[in-house]
Design a protein around this motif. Structure first.
Motif, PDB file in Angstrom:
ATOM      1  N   ASN A  28     -26.205  46.345 124.123  1.00 59.06           N
ATOM      2  CA  ASN A  28     -25.468  46.292 125.424  1.00 59.06           C
ATOM      3  C   ASN A  28     -25.499  44.909 126.260  1.00 59.06           C
ATOM      4  O   ASN A  28     -24.653  44.992 127.097  1.00 59.06           O
ATOM      5  CB  ASN A  28     -26.249  47.232 126.311  1.00 59.06           C
ATOM      6  N   ASN A  29     -26.520  44.202 126.095  1.00 59.95           N
ATOM      7  CA  ASN A  29     -26.785  42.948 127.156  1.00 59.95           C
ATOM      8  C   ASN A  29     -26.220  41.563 126.126  1.00 59.95           C
ATOM      9  O   ASN A  29     -26.400  40.700 126.888  1.00 59.95           O
ATOM     10  CB  ASN A  29     -28.050  43.087 127.408  1.00 59.95           C
ATOM     11  N   TRP A  30     -26.298  41.644 124.956  1.00 56.97           N
ATOM     12  CA  TRP A  30     -26.173  40.039 124.369  1.00 56.97           C
ATOM     13  C   TRP A  30     -24.935  40.080 123.784  1.00 56.97           C
ATOM     14  O   TRP A  30     -24.154  39.168 123.981  1.00 56.97           O
ATOM     15  CB  TRP A  30     -27.249  40.242 123.065  1.00 56.97           C
ATOM     16  N   LEU A  31     -24.098  41.149 123.219  1.00 59.78           N
ATOM     17  CA  LEU A  31     -22.890  40.923 122.432  1.00 59.78           C
ATOM     18  C   LEU A  31     -21.531  40.992 123.214  1.00 59.78           C
ATOM     19  O   LEU A  31     -21.701  41.998 124.074  1.00 59.78           O
ATOM     20  CB  LEU A  31     -22.820  41.828 121.204  1.00 59.78           C
ATOM     21  N   ASN A  32     -20.729  40.195 122.771  1.00 61.47           N
ATOM     22  CA  ASN A  32     -19.429  40.578 123.439  1.00 61.47           C
ATOM     23  C   ASN A  32     -18.618  41.584 122.524  1.00 61.47           C
ATOM     24  O   ASN A  32     -17.759  40.974 121.561  1.00 61.47           O
ATOM     25  CB  ASN A  32     -18.665  39.351 123.891  1.00 61.47           C
ATOM     26  N   LEU A  33     -18.661  42.713 122.620  1.00 56.54           N
ATOM     27  CA  LEU A  33     -18.204  43.723 121.599  1.00 56.54           C
ATOM     28  C   LEU A  33     -16.812  44.009 121.488  1.00 56.54           C
ATOM     29  O   LEU A  33     -16.081  44.282 120.516  1.00 56.54           O
ATOM     30  CB  LEU A  33     -19.085  45.002 121.724  1.00 56.54           C
ATOM     31  N   GLY A  34     -16.054  43.637 122.681  1.00 59.87           N
ATOM     32  CA  GLY A  34     -14.418  44.090 122.684  1.00 59.87           C
ATOM     33  C   GLY A  34     -14.352  45.531 122.696  1.00 59.87           C
ATOM     34  O   GLY A  34     -14.825  46.069 123.405  1.00 59.87           O
ATOM     35  N   SER A  35     -13.657  46.091 121.631  1.00 57.87           N
ATOM     36  CA  SER A  35     -13.325  47.386 121.541  1.00 57.87           C
ATOM     37  C   SER A  35     -14.434  48.353 120.974  1.00 57.87           C
ATOM     38  O   SER A  35     -14.427  49.424 121.208  1.00 57.87           O
ATOM     39  CB  SER A  35     -12.110  47.660 120.720  1.00 57.87           C
ATOM     40  N   PHE A  36     -15.471  47.868 120.681  1.00 61.31           N
ATOM     41  CA  PHE A  36     -16.643  48.628 119.728  1.00 61.31           C
ATOM     42  C   PHE A  36     -17.440  49.371 121.262  1.00 61.31           C
ATOM     43  O   PHE A  36     -18.141  48.557 121.801  1.00 61.31           O
ATOM     44  CB  PHE A  36     -17.532  47.592 119.015  1.00 61.31           C
ATOM     45  N   ASN A  37     -18.058  50.327 120.783  1.00 60.47           N
ATOM     46  CA  ASN A  37     -18.958  51.165 121.650  1.00 60.47           C
ATOM     47  C   ASN A  37     -20.166  50.463 121.545  1.00 60.47           C
ATOM     48  O   ASN A  37     -20.666  50.586 120.395  1.00 60.47           O
ATOM     49  CB  ASN A  37     -18.697  52.372 121.345  1.00 60.47           C
ATOM     50  N   PRO A  38     -20.949  50.178 122.573  1.00 56.94           N
ATOM     51  CA  PRO A  38     -22.401  49.535 122.233  1.00 56.94           C
ATOM     52  C   PRO A  38     -23.057  50.666 121.726  1.00 56.94           C
ATOM     53  O   PRO A  38     -24.001  50.357 120.990  1.00 56.94           O
ATOM     54  CB  PRO A  38     -22.789  49.090 124.015  1.00 56.94           C
ATOM     55  N   ASN A  39     -23.218  51.887 122.280  1.00 59.22           N
ATOM     56  CA  ASN A  39     -24.003  52.912 121.670  1.00 59.22           C
ATOM     57  C   ASN A  39     -23.940  53.102 120.044  1.00 59.22           C
ATOM     58  O   ASN A  39     -24.989  53.121 119.292  1.00 59.22           O
ATOM     59  CB  ASN A  39     -23.868  54.283 122.193  1.00 59.22           C
ATOM     60  N   ARG A  40     -22.626  52.775 119.312  1.00 58.99           N
ATOM     61  CA  ARG A  40     -22.345  52.881 118.287  1.00 58.99           C
ATOM     62  C   ARG A  40     -22.943  51.606 117.406  1.00 58.99           C
ATOM     63  O   ARG A  40     -23.637  51.732 116.431  1.00 58.99           O
ATOM     64  CB  ARG A  40     -20.972  52.771 117.861  1.00 58.99           C
ATOM     65  N   VAL A  41     -22.819  50.411 118.019  1.00 62.60           N
ATOM     66  CA  VAL A  41     -23.442  49.404 117.505  1.00 62.60           C
ATOM     67  C   VAL A  41     -24.882  49.407 117.440  1.00 62.60           C
ATOM     68  O   VAL A  41     -25.589  48.917 116.515  1.00 62.60           O
ATOM     69  CB  VAL A  41     -23.059  47.984 118.427  1.00 62.60           C
ATOM     70  N   SER A  42     -25.531  49.954 118.647  1.00 66.71           N
ATOM     71  CA  SER A  42     -27.033  50.309 118.553  1.00 66.71           C
ATOM     72  C   SER A  42     -27.596  51.141 117.484  1.00 66.71           C
ATOM     73  O   SER A  42     -28.569  50.931 116.849  1.00 66.71           O
ATOM     74  CB  SER A  42     -27.468  50.762 120.068  1.00 66.71           C
ATOM     75  N   PHE A  43     -26.580  52.046 117.064  1.00 69.08           N
ATOM     76  CA  PHE A  43     -26.958  52.849 115.795  1.00 69.08           C
ATOM     77  C   PHE A  43     -26.845  52.324 114.736  1.00 69.08           C
ATOM     78  O   PHE A  43     -27.741  52.268 113.793  1.00 69.08           O
ATOM     79  CB  PHE A  43     -26.159  54.275 115.768  1.00 69.08           C
TER      80      PHE A  43
ATOM     81  N   LEU B  89     -35.114  29.892 112.882  1.00 68.15           N
ATOM     82  CA  LEU B  89     -34.528  29.594 114.346  1.00 68.15           C
ATOM     83  C   LEU B  89     -33.250  28.352 113.881  1.00 68.15           C
ATOM     84  O   LEU B  89     -32.304  28.666 114.685  1.00 68.15           O
ATOM     85  CB  LEU B  89     -35.714  29.063 114.978  1.00 68.15           C
ATOM     86  N   ASN B  90     -33.601  27.564 113.370  1.00 69.14           N
ATOM     87  CA  ASN B  90     -32.717  26.474 112.895  1.00 69.14           C
ATOM     88  C   ASN B  90     -31.505  26.714 112.223  1.00 69.14           C
ATOM     89  O   ASN B  90     -30.316  26.068 112.666  1.00 69.14           O
ATOM     90  CB  ASN B  90     -33.404  25.131 112.266  1.00 69.14           C
ATOM     91  N   THR B  91     -31.642  27.802 111.371  1.00 67.05           N
ATOM     92  CA  THR B  91     -30.277  28.282 110.815  1.00 67.05           C
ATOM     93  C   THR B  91     -29.466  29.296 111.533  1.00 67.05           C
ATOM     94  O   THR B  91     -28.425  29.640 110.943  1.00 67.05           O
ATOM     95  CB  THR B  91     -30.835  28.744 109.236  1.00 67.05           C
ATOM     96  N   GLN B  92     -30.231  29.921 112.631  1.00 67.07           N
ATOM     97  CA  GLN B  92     -29.588  31.191 112.962  1.00 67.07           C
ATOM     98  C   GLN B  92     -29.125  30.950 114.418  1.00 67.07           C
ATOM     99  O   GLN B  92     -28.425  31.747 114.989  1.00 67.07           O
ATOM    100  CB  GLN B  92     -30.524  32.488 113.079  1.00 67.07           C
ATOM    101  N   MET B  93     -29.699  29.908 114.951  1.00 69.40           N
ATOM    102  CA  MET B  93     -29.581  29.577 116.597  1.00 69.40           C
ATOM    103  C   MET B  93     -28.164  29.340 116.840  1.00 69.40           C
ATOM    104  O   MET B  93     -27.669  29.772 117.896  1.00 69.40           O
ATOM    105  CB  MET B  93     -30.403  28.363 116.862  1.00 69.40           C
ATOM    106  N   ASP B  94     -27.293  28.407 115.921  1.00 65.74           N
ATOM    107  CA  ASP B  94     -25.852  28.496 116.272  1.00 65.74           C
ATOM    108  C   ASP B  94     -25.015  29.691 116.045  1.00 65.74           C
ATOM    109  O   ASP B  94     -24.430  29.948 116.974  1.00 65.74           O
ATOM    110  CB  ASP B  94     -25.337  27.698 114.700  1.00 65.74           C
ATOM    111  N   LYS B  95     -25.557  30.636 115.394  1.00 64.15           N
ATOM    112  CA  LYS B  95     -24.772  31.782 115.359  1.00 64.15           C
ATOM    113  C   LYS B  95     -25.151  32.910 116.508  1.00 64.15           C
ATOM    114  O   LYS B  95     -24.512  33.684 116.999  1.00 64.15           O
ATOM    115  CB  LYS B  95     -25.046  32.723 113.933  1.00 64.15           C
ATOM    116  N   LEU B  96     -26.497  32.781 117.007  1.00 60.58           N
ATOM    117  CA  LEU B  96     -27.087  33.446 118.237  1.00 60.58           C
ATOM    118  C   LEU B  96     -26.271  32.973 119.409  1.00 60.58           C
ATOM    119  O   LEU B  96     -25.511  33.685 120.034  1.00 60.58           O
ATOM    120  CB  LEU B  96     -28.201  33.032 118.308  1.00 60.58           C
ATOM    121  N   ALA B  97     -25.999  31.609 119.640  1.00 60.89           N
ATOM    122  CA  ALA B  97     -25.329  31.327 120.357  1.00 60.89           C
ATOM    123  C   ALA B  97     -23.830  31.725 120.497  1.00 60.89           C
ATOM    124  O   ALA B  97     -23.123  31.882 121.612  1.00 60.89           O
ATOM    125  CB  ALA B  97     -25.464  29.525 120.661  1.00 60.89           C
TER     126      ALA B  97
END
Length: 498
Positions: free
Chosen positions: A104-119, A237-245
């Motif tokens: 709900n608070n991190w991803l720019n999901l577009g057409s995806f329902n946040p509740n479904r992504v949470s599942f 952190l060093n290998t995932q920080m780029d993707k997190l951003a």
């Protein structure tokens, strides 16, 4: 060592092949937007690898040590396994409980329902936990030099998890079924590999959850395990920080394009790992016996071969970026969006791969301070850097920063490992000029010639694939022949590298 290297090559070859085979199929059946969700779950999985706490590397090293008795190995295994059961519980609980906040608070999901992504995240919390356990048991088999058996299980897990899921999503094309099947496959193989490891140790197939943590064991291995914990934390952190951003500031599709380039580039690291996995026990044994000179000679022979292999793959990714993604996915529109990242990411992973054999030298000596010092220092740049680069320059900014950090870190790391352990005289001339600069120039020159694809080839994916394959083969063979004496090539061909 010959059989172990062959087994590791087969296991890692499957890892590369499964990427090429299955990711385009996932995209075809589930859609690219769904693949972007899968990409983000891989980021979460990579971050949760922090909870490994260095215990897998510790188990593998302790099993490989000649000076450890059988009884001592059993004690170490029981203590580390008990600790791992606790870690798995924490891992599952953490991802499961935070799934709603992330969706709900991190991803720019577009057409995806946040509740479904949470599942989805709740499902993969179990997959992540049991992947940690699976790799822990796998590390035990590798430490015992049961690498043929370990790779059989590795391939079997990959076939069941990533292969058979194609049948599942063909029948029921949904992300729910995709994640559920992968999770069940991981649970099954983690139990199976655990039983196999215990059979090697105790000659009995017995899987029981019995917590037994001995303080004396932890006291003895804590220095190494603690160092590996910090390495794991910093590396994640060093290998995932780029993707997190990217996932935070950009549409999720951008993460998907970026991840396509990462998936291809990871092949550079994956193809070096068989040699690394097979030689680490040998380095450990040599240093434990005080044979430092023999270890240094072995390093020089292996390292040059590995460098040529790395640069061969890297330069061909530089010159054939768009064609490779097009061949792989069959979708030129994806290639047009993703190819700009591939050259930069390929250089980044090549730099990471160049650290693998020197890293083996450090681990064989139980030395983790350098990795931690460099990793922690880089965090002062990467944590604010990825946020700034991604926000102002997009995913390409994150890619350039990732490449810069990996390149600088690698050059420093190799120098300091040589200074502390290898003691190679005139290391600048040998390690940087003869074993890095010369292979790079030669491989670049050869691949550059092949990059001028004839027009009649450029319109057909099969023809382009063979042309790139010829380029890789000729680049590798000519570079090897120009840099490695023929008698050494014969030894390598026979796997007589010591």
């Amino acid at each position: 060592m010959k059989k172990n290297i062959i087994a590791n090559i087969i296991g890692r070859f499957w890892s590369i092949l499964s990427n090429f085979l299955f990711i385009p199929i996932y995209i075809n059946y589930l859609g690219f937007e769904s693949y972007s969700i899968i990409s983000f779950t891989l980021v979460i999985s990579g971050l949760m690898a922090i909870l490994d706490a260095g215990l897998t590397a510790t188990l593998s090293r302790e099993f490989a040590r000649i000076d450890n008795s059988y009884k001592e190995k059993i004690r170490i295994f029981k203590t580390l396994e008990s600790t791992y059961f606790i870690i798995i519980g924490l891992s599952i609980l953490l991802v499961f409980s935070l799934s709603g906040i992330i969706a709900n608070n991190w991803l720019n999901l577009g057409s995806f329902n946040p509740n479904r992504v949470s599942f989805f995240l709740k499902i993969i919390s179990f997959d992540i936990g049991f992947q940690l356990l699976l790799r822990f048991y796998m590390g035990g088999l590798l430490g015992l030099e049961k690498q043929i058996k370990a790779n059989i299980y590795q391939v079997g897990w990959g076939v069941m998890r990533n292969g058979f899921v194609v049948v599942v999503i063909w029948i029921l094309p949904s992300l729910e079924m995709f994640f559920l099947w992968q999770t069940l496959s991981t649970i099954f193989f983690s139990v199976l590999i655990g039983l196999s490891l215990k059979k090697e140790l105790t000659d009995q197939y017995k899987f029981n959850i019995q917590l037994k943590i001995e303080r004396t064991v932890f006291k003895r291995i804590w220095s190494f395990a603690g160092g590996m914990l910090l390495i794991s934390l910093v590396a994640s952190l060093n290998t995932q920080m780029d993707k997190l951003a990217i996932s935070k500031f950009l549409p999720l599709e951008d993460l998907g394009y970026y991840t396509l380039a990462v998936s291809l580039s990871m092949g550079i690291v994956v193809i070096v790992n068989p040699i690394s996995t097979a030689t680490l026990p040998r380095f450990t044994a040599l240093y434990s016996l005080g044979k430092k000179k023999e270890a240094s000679i072995l390093f020089q022979k292996i390292n040059l071969f590995v460098v040529v292999l790395i640069f061969t793959l890297m330069v061909n990714m530089l010159f054939f970026a768009k064609q490779l993604i097009w061949i792989w996915t069959g979708k030129m529109e994806l290639a047009e969006q993703a190819y700009i990242y591939l050259p930069i990411i390929a250089i980044s992973f090549a730099m990471m791969a160049l650290q693998i054999i020197p890293y083996n030298i450090a681990i064989a000596n139980g030395y983790t301070k350098l990795n931690n010092a460099l990793g922690l220092t880089s965090l002062f740049v990467t944590i604010p850097g990825y946020w700034i680069a991604t926000k102002h320059f997009g995913a390409i900014g994150a890619a350039y920063l990732f490449c810069s950090i990996q390149t600088i870190t690698t050059l420093i790391y190799i120098y300091l490992i040589n200074k502390k352990f290898l003691k190679i005289r005139k290391c600048i001339n040998l390690l940087y000029v003869k074993q890095m600069l010369f292979p790079l120039i030669i491989s670049l020159s050869i691949a550059f010639v092949f990059s001028f694809i004839p027009n009649w080839i450029g319109i057909n994916r099969i023809y382009v694939f063979f042309w790139i394959g010829i380029s890789v083969f000729i680049t590798f063979i000519l570079t090897i022949l120009l840099l490695i004496p023929f008698y050494e090539i014969k030894k390598i061909a026979r796997f007589r590298i010591n």
